[in-house]
Scaffold this active site. Structure first.
Site, mmCIF file in Angstrom:
data_model
loop_
_atom_site.group_PDB
_atom_site.id
_atom_site.type_symbol
_atom_site.label_atom_id
_atom_site.label_comp_id
_atom_site.label_asym_id
_atom_site.label_seq_id
_atom_site.Cartn_x
_atom_site.Cartn_y
_atom_site.Cartn_z
ATOM 1 N N GLY A 39 0.840 -1.188 0.000
ATOM 2 C CA GLY A 39 0.000 0.000 0.000
ATOM 3 C C GLY A 39 0.873 1.234 0.000
ATOM 4 O O GLY A 39 2.079 1.170 0.274
ATOM 5 N N CYS A 95 6.935 -0.572 6.228
ATOM 6 C CA CYS A 95 6.469 0.669 5.600
ATOM 7 C C CYS A 95 7.512 1.132 4.593
ATOM 8 O O CYS A 95 8.707 1.132 4.905
ATOM 9 C CB CYS A 95 6.262 1.723 6.690
ATOM 10 S SG CYS A 95 5.690 3.315 6.078
ATOM 11 N N LEU A 96 7.061 1.533 3.420
ATOM 12 C CA LEU A 96 7.994 2.047 2.422
ATOM 13 C C LEU A 96 8.721 3.296 2.900
ATOM 14 O O LEU A 96 9.814 3.593 2.427
ATOM 15 C CB LEU A 96 7.262 2.327 1.102
ATOM 16 C CG LEU A 96 6.779 1.103 0.334
ATOM 17 C CD1 LEU A 96 5.944 1.515 -0.876
ATOM 18 C CD2 LEU A 96 7.945 0.223 -0.085
ATOM 19 N N HIS A 155 -3.179 0.740 8.250
ATOM 20 C CA HIS A 155 -1.857 1.343 8.137
ATOM 21 C C HIS A 155 -1.891 2.591 7.255
ATOM 22 O O HIS A 155 -1.381 3.647 7.637
ATOM 23 C CB HIS A 155 -0.882 0.302 7.564
ATOM 24 C CG HIS A 155 0.507 0.788 7.368
ATOM 25 N ND1 HIS A 155 1.545 0.420 8.198
ATOM 26 C CD2 HIS A 155 1.051 1.600 6.428
ATOM 27 C CE1 HIS A 155 2.663 0.998 7.775
ATOM 28 N NE2 HIS A 155 2.384 1.713 6.694
ATOM 29 N N GLU A 156 -2.498 2.461 6.072
ATOM 30 C CA GLU A 156 -2.509 3.588 5.134
ATOM 31 C C GLU A 156 -3.398 4.732 5.630
ATOM 32 O O GLU A 156 -3.061 5.907 5.452
ATOM 33 C CB GLU A 156 -2.929 3.133 3.738
ATOM 34 C CG GLU A 156 -2.051 2.056 3.125
ATOM 35 C CD GLU A 156 -0.554 2.357 3.120
ATOM 36 O OE1 GLU A 156 -0.155 3.541 3.130
ATOM 37 O OE2 GLU A 156 0.234 1.387 3.123
ATOM 38 N N HIS A 216 -1.468 6.713 8.031
ATOM 39 C CA HIS A 216 -0.602 7.672 7.325
ATOM 40 C C HIS A 216 -1.370 8.959 7.017
ATOM 41 O O HIS A 216 -0.856 10.059 7.233
ATOM 42 C CB HIS A 216 -0.086 7.092 6.006
ATOM 43 C CG HIS A 216 1.204 6.366 6.118
ATOM 44 N ND1 HIS A 216 2.357 6.933 6.597
ATOM 45 C CD2 HIS A 216 1.520 5.089 5.799
ATOM 46 C CE1 HIS A 216 3.337 6.052 6.562
ATOM 47 N NE2 HIS A 216 2.853 4.905 6.081
ATOM 48 N N GLN A 242 2.961 9.849 1.647
ATOM 49 C CA GLN A 242 4.241 9.173 1.475
ATOM 50 C C GLN A 242 4.954 9.612 0.189
ATOM 51 O O GLN A 242 6.143 9.358 0.043
ATOM 52 C CB GLN A 242 4.065 7.658 1.461
ATOM 53 C CG GLN A 242 3.700 7.085 2.817
ATOM 54 C CD GLN A 242 3.591 5.592 2.756
ATOM 55 O OE1 GLN A 242 2.527 5.061 2.458
ATOM 56 N NE2 GLN A 242 4.695 4.905 3.003
#
Length: 178
Positions: free
Chosen positions: A46, A89-90, A131-132, A135, A51
């Site tokens: 995701g 996480c990216l 998670h997203e 963010h 991000q």
């Protein structure tokens, strides 16, 4: 479509809440397409708009056998079952920590065209949605960790090469930074 630069832990955009999307226009469609390409390129499950430095409430996903995007997501948990497992996480390259999330969620939102979307998810997709959306609220997953695990994870972050040199976090096979 084009790759967008992934913002790395420490960038203030990652702790800034994103704004509700009100314009369902061509730039929003381009953003979603670019985010999908970026997520795929870096093999993420995701990716939230902040991000890639954009403070709009939209994320893309590719996990749990489903692929898509959600604009202005709102989720709620279904039942009381939780899952506890590794999360990454990216924006925090190569760092994973066991995180507790709800096992089942339902999510509502919109498509890039402004059409309503809603569905239920479990397992990895439920984790991704939580998670997203975190963010988009300016919350990184480390804030969801149990105290001892958070302490260990933050120590790993502080000693990671990319923490001292964020420009080195993502390079393609030719050494070109994103």
């Amino acid at each position: 479509m084009s790759l967008r630069r992934i913002r790395i832990f420490g960038d203030p955009v990652l702790t800034t809440p994103a704004e509700q999307v009100t314009d369902f226009d061509e730039p929003l469609g381009i953003l979603v397409d670019d985010m999908m390409e970026t997520m795929d390129h870096y093999r993420g499950a995701g990716l939230a708009a902040n991000q890639v430095g954009v403070l709009r409430r939209v994320f893309v996903y590719n996990c749990g056998g489903r692929r898509g995007h959600i604009v202005n997501p709102v989720w709620k948990h279904e039942g009381d079952e939780t899952q506890y497992g590794p999360e990454g996480c990216l924006s925090v390259p190569s760092i994973h920590a066991n995180t507790r999330r709800w096992m089942n969620v339902s999510v509502t939102g919109q498509t890039v065209d402004g059409d309503p979307v809603s569905f239920s998810a479990d397992g990895i997709l439920a984790r991704c949605i939580q998670h997203e959306t975190d963010h988009l609220d300016g919350v990184m997953y480390m804030r969801r960790l149990e105290p001892e695990i958070r302490k260990e994870t933050m120590a790993q972050i502080r000693t990671a090469e990319w923490f001292a040199h964020p420009e080195l976090a993502y390079r393609d096979k030719d050494g070109v930074k994103n």
